[in-house]
Design an enzyme around this catalytic site. Structure first.
Site, PDB file in Angstrom:
ATOM      1  N   ARG A   8       2.905 -11.878  13.649  1.00 55.33           N
ATOM      2  CA  ARG A   8       1.600 -11.496  13.080  1.00 55.33           C
ATOM      3  C   ARG A   8       0.686 -12.706  12.911  1.00 55.33           C
ATOM      4  NH1 ARG A   8       2.397 -10.998   6.685  1.00 55.33           N
ATOM      5  NH2 ARG A   8       4.402 -12.039   6.500  1.00 55.33           N
ATOM      6  N   GLU A  56      -6.178   5.126   6.584  1.00 52.33           N
ATOM      7  CA  GLU A  56      -5.762   4.798   7.949  1.00 52.33           C
ATOM      8  C   GLU A  56      -6.251   5.813   8.970  1.00 52.33           C
ATOM      9  OE1 GLU A  56      -3.830   5.062   5.288  1.00 52.33           O
ATOM     10  OE2 GLU A  56      -3.192   3.003   4.871  1.00 52.33           O
ATOM     11  N   HIS A 107       4.617  -5.414  10.574  1.00 48.87           N
ATOM     12  CA  HIS A 107       5.649  -4.913   9.666  1.00 48.87           C
ATOM     13  C   HIS A 107       6.408  -3.730  10.267  1.00 48.87           C
ATOM     14  CE1 HIS A 107       3.169  -7.450   7.178  1.00 48.87           C
ATOM     15  NE2 HIS A 107       4.042  -7.401   6.192  1.00 48.87           N
ATOM     16  N   ASP A 115      10.547  -3.996   0.481  1.00 48.54           N
ATOM     17  CA  ASP A 115       9.724  -2.812   0.203  1.00 48.54           C
ATOM     18  C   ASP A 115      10.514  -1.516   0.393  1.00 48.54           C
ATOM     19  OD1 ASP A 115       7.383  -3.885  -0.705  1.00 48.54           O
ATOM     20  OD2 ASP A 115       6.279  -3.671   1.168  1.00 48.54           O
ATOM     21  N   ARG A 165       7.197  -8.640  10.471  1.00 51.18           N
ATOM     22  CA  ARG A 165       6.754  -9.327   9.258  1.00 51.18           C
ATOM     23  C   ARG A 165       7.228 -10.779   9.238  1.00 51.18           C
ATOM     24  NH1 ARG A 165       9.502  -9.144   3.427  1.00 51.18           N
ATOM     25  NH2 ARG A 165       7.985 -10.413   2.332  1.00 51.18           N
TER      26      ARG A 165
HETATM   27  C1  LIG Z   1      -0.824   4.843   2.983  1.00 48.57           C
HETATM   28  C2  LIG Z   1      -0.665   3.446   2.506  1.00 48.57           C
HETATM   29  N1  LIG Z   1      -1.443   2.487   3.011  1.00 48.57           N
HETATM   30  C3  LIG Z   1      -1.290   1.209   2.609  1.00 48.57           C
HETATM   31  C4  LIG Z   1      -0.341   0.877   1.686  1.00 48.57           C
HETATM   32  C5  LIG Z   1      -0.127  -0.571   1.285  1.00 48.57           C
HETATM   33  N2  LIG Z   1      -0.577  -0.774  -0.078  1.00 48.57           N
HETATM   34  C6  LIG Z   1       0.286  -0.843  -1.123  1.00 48.57           C
HETATM   35  S1  LIG Z   1      -0.463  -1.037  -2.594  1.00 48.57           S
HETATM   36  C7  LIG Z   1      -1.996  -1.088  -1.867  1.00 48.57           C
HETATM   37  C8  LIG Z   1      -3.214  -1.269  -2.714  1.00 48.57           C
HETATM   38  C9  LIG Z   1      -3.279  -0.248  -3.785  1.00 48.57           C
HETATM   39  O1  LIG Z   1      -4.392  -0.415  -4.597  1.00 48.57           O
HETATM   40  P1  LIG Z   1      -4.550   0.534  -5.848  1.00 48.57           P
HETATM   41  O2  LIG Z   1      -4.357   1.958  -5.436  1.00 48.57           O
HETATM   42  O3  LIG Z   1      -5.828   0.209  -6.510  1.00 48.57           O
HETATM   43  O4  LIG Z   1      -3.301   0.153  -6.740  1.00 48.57           O
HETATM   44  P2  LIG Z   1      -3.193  -0.837  -7.985  1.00 48.57           P
HETATM   45  O5  LIG Z   1      -4.465  -1.625  -8.094  1.00 48.57           O
HETATM   46  O6  LIG Z   1      -3.020   0.044  -9.175  1.00 48.57           O
HETATM   47  O7  LIG Z   1      -2.005  -1.687  -7.756  1.00 48.57           O
HETATM   48  C10 LIG Z   1      -1.882  -0.940  -0.485  1.00 48.57           C
HETATM   49  C11 LIG Z   1      -3.008  -0.941   0.457  1.00 48.57           C
HETATM   50  C12 LIG Z   1       0.467   1.916   1.190  1.00 48.57           C
HETATM   51  N3  LIG Z   1       1.455   1.698   0.300  1.00 48.57           N
HETATM   52  N4  LIG Z   1       0.278   3.192   1.597  1.00 48.57           N
END
Ligand SMILES: Cc1ncc(C[n+]2csc(CCOP(=O)(O)OP(=O)(O)O)c2C)c(N)n1
Ligand SMILES: [Mg+2]
Lengths: 312, 275
Positions: A8, A56, A107, A115, A165
């Site tokens: 990556r 997405e 990843h 994870d 990753r």
């Molecule tokens: C469908 C999906 N896309 C991307 C992710 C990767 N991901 C994990 S946490 C996150 C950000 C989440 O932000 P938020 O919903 O505001 O959570 P918080 O600030 O409460 O941690 C992302 C993009 C995921 N888990 N699921």
């Protein structure tokens, strides 16, 4: 083979180079630009970078629209979300019309690690491979990733590229070539052939060393293109060595192993063993532990080779 | 209304759970710090005051359900479940280890007390809608709670679920949005501005409440009001601080998926002990 590079990282750097060379290159991400390394591009070309947020499916549709408007979009997120969450958008808006969209998923596989299974894609190669018009790439290392990304950019049509990753051993020389649809024989051999993709290619080279000590001559064929598969190279290996072991960081169903078996069944059947996840999801653990747990190491490849030779 | 004594106890529990979260993440050296800490106060009120559940009988049919739609806050959930007695606190040390029942993201088949698998954002709320439908079909008294991130609501699926919950009049469903203003790539309004959330849920015909997500009394009162509304689902927009409780983690997107190192753990535990 002691140097290690994350594919990556090379992707991020290559995108920046492509951005400098061609103003039509645009990049999309879904709130993971730090992890997928598209952030490098976003810093240099903010006006050509689009963060879709955690959306997405929409990102994929927007990429298709950008392609329809003449751009060369690269859309990135983790493999589970790229191939899984946006599958039908890829099917209808990218593959069906043959849009010039590059989906670069990082990843991939179990080396996502801690994870856990929800984030470890063991099916993306299979589902992407099943789509008509889709080209599927899975480079072995850093140098090959750079070449594969350039080949994807130069090719007109939908491409799915699977990256990882963690850091992986360097197998190819810096500045190597990449021809879509062509495999590479990395080591010659006469008793059997390892046909591998992604990070398993480095393991196959180690396994071939171990087998050489037992006076077993193993060929190593790397397929950086899963689709279209290099039929000639696969059948040649079957004819000349008479036994095949496939290895991939993916389910044994539908990915590299599936593709090789389909090719052999129609062209030149020989004993095969597929190394990969045996119809199961991954789980949390370090990348190294998981590779051992799911049988994806050189030692496992040696055992698979011995079993396959016994069936010759 | 909670008594002052109850509030003090819940605040103490929340502080305790923050300590558990930090220790767990420090041991695993992998996992999500910011979003676990922002969610702790809401989850404390749910697990220690609001929800009807029986840790000695995780399969109790009439229990209230909790769906952690923002599955990456698993450490917060595991701290609550261990604290309530679903499994030994010792287990928390195995977070994210090979073979552990505490996976990186919640796994209903591995962890006692986890009702559905989550981790892919946007999918938990749909499952919560389904659980609420099943509960009503079976004429169970259970309520269904789900916690979402404010980045998570960028997923179109969240709004499909929102539409469905209102369409089916799921008064037994309560969705709480952990509105900490941050996601991975930065501030939610910079990455992808979904705009004001309250009016969106209102427009979908939900009952909408907004609270300070770190005010125990306010959270509890909002949950009372949610329960009193039986015709429509309730959305509680909880204004929170990412990394809440540890000053040097607060308001920082950079601590989204970064665990505390030795020094940070020591300073964080000292700070939490002093409050
Ligand atoms: C469908 C999906 N896309 C991307 C992710 C990767 N991901 C994990 S946490 C996150 C950000 C989440 O932000 P938020 O919903 O505001 O959570 P918080 O600030 O409460 O941690 C992302 C993009 C995921 N888990 N699921
Ligand atoms: Mg947030």
């Amino acid at each position: 083979m002691s140097e290690k590079i994350a594919t990556r990282d090379v992707y991020g750097q290559t995108l920046v180079e492509l951005g400098r060379e061609n103003s039509k290159v645009v990049v999309l991400d879904a709130d993971l630009s730090g992890s997928t390394k598209t952030k490098l591009f976003s810093k240099e070309f903010p006006e050509r970078f689009f963060n879709a947020g955690i959306a997405e499916a929409n990102m994929t549709g927007m990429a298709a629209g950008l392609a329809a408007g003449g751009m060369i979009p690269f859309a990135s997120t983790f493999a589970v979300f790229a191939a899984g969450r946006a599958f039908e958008q890829i099917r209808q808006s990218v593959a069906y019309p043959g849009m010039n969209v590059k989906i670069v998923a990082t990843h991939g596989g179990i080396t996502v690690g801690e994870d856990g299974g929800s984030h470890q894609s063991v099916e993306d190669l299979a589902i992407m491979r099943s789509l008509p018009k889709m080209t599927v790439l899975c480079p072995a290392d850093g140098p090959e990733t750079g070449a594969a990304i350039r080949a994807a950019a130069a090719y007109k049509g939908p491409v799915y590229v699977r990256l990882g990753r963690g850091k992986v051993p360097v197998v190819f020389d810096q500045g190597c070539d990449f021809t879509i649809g062509k495999g590479v024989t990395l080591r010659d051999g006469s008793d059997l052939t390892f046909i591998t993709t992604g990070l398993m290619t480095a393991e196959a080279l180690l396994a071939a060393d171990i087998l050489a000590e037992e006076n077993i001559s193993a060929r190593v064929v790397h397929l950086g293109t899963i689709k279209p598969i290099d039929i000639d190279l696969v059948l040649k290996a079957a004819r000349e060595t008479g036994a095949i072991v496939t290895a991939e960081e993916h389910s044994v169903i539908g990915g590299l192993g599936g593709a090789v078996c389909e090719t052999l069944a129609e062209g030149y059947p020989v004993p095969v063993e597929r190394v990969g996840l045996r119809d199961e999801f991954g789980q949390s653990g370090t990348a190294e532990e998981l590779l051992v747990h799911y049988g994806l190491t050189a030692a496992h490849l040696v055992e698979a080779a011995e079993r396959t030779l016994a069936r010759k | 209304m909670l008594t002052d004594q109850q509030i003090r106890e819940l605040e103490d529990t929340a502080r305790h759970l923050r300590v558990e979260v930090l220790k767990m993440l420090h041991t695993s050296q992998s996992g999500h710090t910011g979003g676990s800490l922002s969610a702790i106060d809401v989850m404390t009120v749910l697990y220690y005051q609001r929800m009807r559940h029986d840790p000695s009988n995780p399969a109790w049919e009439d229990r209230d359900r909790f769906v952690l739609s923002k599955g990456h806050a698993a450490p917060a959930l595991y701290a609550c479940l261990a604290g309530c007695g679903y499994f030994p606190k010792e287990d928390l040390k195995t977070l994210r280890r090979l073979g552990s029942h505490l996976q990186g993201h919640p796994d209903m088949n591995k962890t006692p007390g986890v009702d559905v698998c989550t981790g892919s954002l946007g999918q938990g709320i749909s499952q919560a809608v389904g659980l609420a439908m099943a509960t009503r079909l079976a004429a169970r008294p259970s309520r269904v709670y789900t916690l979402l991130g404010d980045g998570e609501v960028q997923e179109g699926q969240v709004w499909e679920a929102t539409m469905s919950a209102a369409h089916y009049g799921l008064g037994n469903l309560c969705a709480i949005i952990d509105q900490n203003g941050l996601q991975i790539d930065g501030a939610t309004e910079d990455v992808m501005n979904v705009g004001p959330l309250g009016p969106k849920f209102l427009a979908f015909n939900w009952h909408v409440l907004e609270v300070d997500g770190h005010d125990i009394q306010a959270i509890s009162r909002a949950l009372d009001e949610a329960e009193a509304e039986t015709e429509r689902p309730t959305a509680i927009i909880a204004r929170t601080v990412k990394g809440k409780g540890v000053s040097f983690f607060e308001h920082k997107a950079s601590y989204h998926g970064v665990p505390p190192n030795d020094d940070e753990l020591e300073r964080a535990l000292a700070a939490l002990a002093m409050r």
